[in-house]
Write an enzyme that holds these catalytic residues in place. Structure first.
Site, PDB file in Angstrom:
ATOM      1  N   HIS A   1       0.822  -1.215   0.000  1.00 55.26           N
ATOM      2  CA  HIS A   1       0.000   0.000   0.000  1.00 55.26           C
ATOM      3  C   HIS A   1       0.852   1.259   0.000  1.00 55.26           C
ATOM      4  O   HIS A   1       2.077   1.223   0.110  1.00 55.26           O
ATOM      5  CB  HIS A   1      -0.941  -0.001   1.211  1.00 55.26           C
ATOM      6  CG  HIS A   1      -0.251  -0.036   2.547  1.00 55.26           C
ATOM      7  ND1 HIS A   1       0.182   1.105   3.194  1.00 55.26           N
ATOM      8  CD2 HIS A   1       0.079  -1.068   3.360  1.00 55.26           C
ATOM      9  CE1 HIS A   1       0.743   0.768   4.352  1.00 55.26           C
ATOM     10  NE2 HIS A   1       0.694  -0.548   4.474  1.00 55.26           N
TER      11      HIS A   1
ATOM     12  N   CYS B 196       2.979  -4.978   6.870  1.00 53.83           N
ATOM     13  CA  CYS B 196       2.654  -4.793   5.458  1.00 53.83           C
ATOM     14  C   CYS B 196       3.846  -4.232   4.690  1.00 53.83           C
ATOM     15  O   CYS B 196       4.903  -3.984   5.248  1.00 53.83           O
ATOM     16  CB  CYS B 196       1.456  -3.859   5.324  1.00 53.83           C
ATOM     17  SG  CYS B 196      -0.092  -4.602   5.903  1.00 53.83           S
TER      18      CYS B 196
END
Length: 474
Positions: free
Chosen positions: A433, A449
């Site tokens: 992301h 992440c």
């Protein structure tokens, strides 16, 4: 549960030029307002703190190549009495080490890393060299004492997003891929004394080629070095960063000058913008949009620039006035290759994208996991792609942030927790992301992440499709 909602993504304005020129003409045209040394971060820390000749050393034993802002870190002491810089998430950013002691510190760090890995393999807890274990509770231990008392005692929500992926099944990992092989990269040539103009030209060249240096700021650092090495791996050529004439010729053949002029439009000045982005997620949820906070922030991201560098190139400019002509980076067009495989290299802090033939076609500096919330190992797949995603905070899934005990919905926007892109992976809670803080990419840790700059995440998102494999290399 977290969920992502997809809306239309705004496109960036691209300016190109095919004019050929020498570096002296670039400087004469206002290519740079100032020329700072590459050791600016270290000098700034020494001068401000008055601690003599010191270095800021990361947990990996590398010299930090930027200067953290006062609002980004706290200064504390670890159990060994060393001064350490800790970010707002409780992660160690750097240890302050006298220059004379750096070699000894590096040798000891190597020993510590080996010892920690052995402890980890045996199932024991461990921490990185000089780390204070990464948990906010650890700083309340009497063994630690604040050098500068923190202004706010609040734990920020991690960017690992439980619930973004529907269902609870874990991704199946083929045993033969439990430890994907990392391709060795041809080492970059050491950069000698170069001006910020020359380093900017190098950064722009790499960015146009699809081998991102992260934010373009005219400073040499680890993200630039990694980009050079990945470019060399892809092309089979050797890039000499000291050969400015060669780099300028390459730029001439691929988009023109690294710096161009841009006229601020009425839409640029209009926004929408918000006055500031609060820390508290309840306050974030009250915002109509997680927008930029200033025209300069928006322009910096549009042109892949560090916001402070944009201001340096345009001293005294009011970016809110339509019709104002400013100097900006000319990043060129996004890459359009079709990506068949992604490698998230934890050691290099870099995401590598390959086509179906196995050719490396793009590379991006990344913030990948941490010691307390590591990224997965092995192979997962891209499950879905959301542009301009919303964000839902659920205290029953995440640890509690501030005094928030209810589900909160945050609107989309570049300053949202996942920026402007969410590439969901088949392992629940994990994804690739964007970020609201592009200057920190590749220099800090994430919460499991894979975090890229918004523009890099957008470029990658448009080259991948559902089912593409993502290998996490330790």
């Amino acid at each position: 549960m977290y969920r992502a909602t997809s809306t239309t993504m705004r496109t960036g304005y691209i300016v190109t030029s095919a004019t050929r020129t020498g570096l002296s003409l670039l400087a004469a045209a206002g290519f740079l307002a100032v020329d700072l040394a590459s050791a600016f971060a270290q000098e700034g820390y020494r001068n401000r703190r008055g601690n003599g000749d010191v270095m800021l050393v990361t947990p990996e034993g590398e010299i930090l190549d930027y200067m953290p802002g006062a609002d980004e870190v706290r200064t504390m002491r670890d159990r060994s009495g060393r001064t350490v810089l800790v970010d707002n998430w409780g992660n160690l950013v750097a240890t302050v080490v006298p220059s004379d002691d750096y070699r000894a510190y590096r040798r000891q760090s190597d020993v510590d890393v080996y010892s920690n890995r052995r402890s980890r393999d045996r199932g024991y807890g461990y921490s990185e060299p000089g780390d204070v274990t990464g948990s906010i509770q650890d700083y309340r231990d009497p063994a630690y004492r604040d050098v500068v008392p923190p202004s706010v005692e609040r734990n920020d929500l991690p960017n690992s997003l439980p619930g973004l992926i529907d269902g609870g099944e874990q991704a199946a990992i083929d045993p033969q891929y439990e430890e994907p092989l990392r391709q060795s990269m041809p080492p970059a040539i050491s950069v000698k004394s170069k001006s910020r103009a020359e380093i900017t030209a190098l950064q722009v060249f790499l960015d146009r080629e699809g081998f991102s240096p992260g934010v373009i700021d005219g400073k040499m650092g680890s993200n630039v070095t990694k980009a050079i090495e990945a470019w060399q791996q892809s092309t089979g050529e050797t890039l000499d960063p000291n050969n400015t004439e060669d780099i300028l010729e390459r730029l001439r053949m691929n988009g023109g000058l690294p710096i161009t002029s841009y006229t601020i439009t009425a839409a640029d000045a209009a926004g929408p913008y918000v006055a500031s982005i609060p820390d508290d997620y309840a306050h974030k949820a009250m915002l109509p949009h997680m927008s930029f906070t200033a025209t300069s922030e928006m322009l910096g991201e549009k042109f892949h620039m560090d916001e402070a560098y944009l201001r340096e190139l345009n001293p005294g400019v009011d970016f809110t006035i339509p019709g104002t002509i400013i100097k900006v980076i000319n990043p060129g067009e996004n890459r359009k290759e079709k990506v068949a495989r992604i490698v998230a290299d934890k050691a290099r802090k870099q995401v590598l994208a390959y086509d179906a033939a196995g050719k490396l076609v793009a590379a991006y500096p990344a913030t990948i996991g941490s010691s307390d919330t590591p990224s997965p190992s092995g192979i997962v797949n891209v499950e879905r792609i959301a542009l301009n995603p919303g964000y839902t905070y659920n205290p029953k899934i995440n640890f509690k942030q501030g005094n928030n005990d209810k589900i909160l919905t945050l609107q989309p926007g570049p300053n949202g927790p996942v920026g402007t892109v969410w590439i969901a992976l088949s392992k629940p809670t994990y994804g690739i992301h964007g970020t609201p803080e592009p200057s920190k990419i590749g220099k800090t840790q994430s919460h499991g992440c894979v975090r890229l700059t918004n523009w890099d995440a957008t470029e990658l998102a448009k080259m991948v499709s559902v089912g593409v494999t993502v290998e996490f290399a330790d």
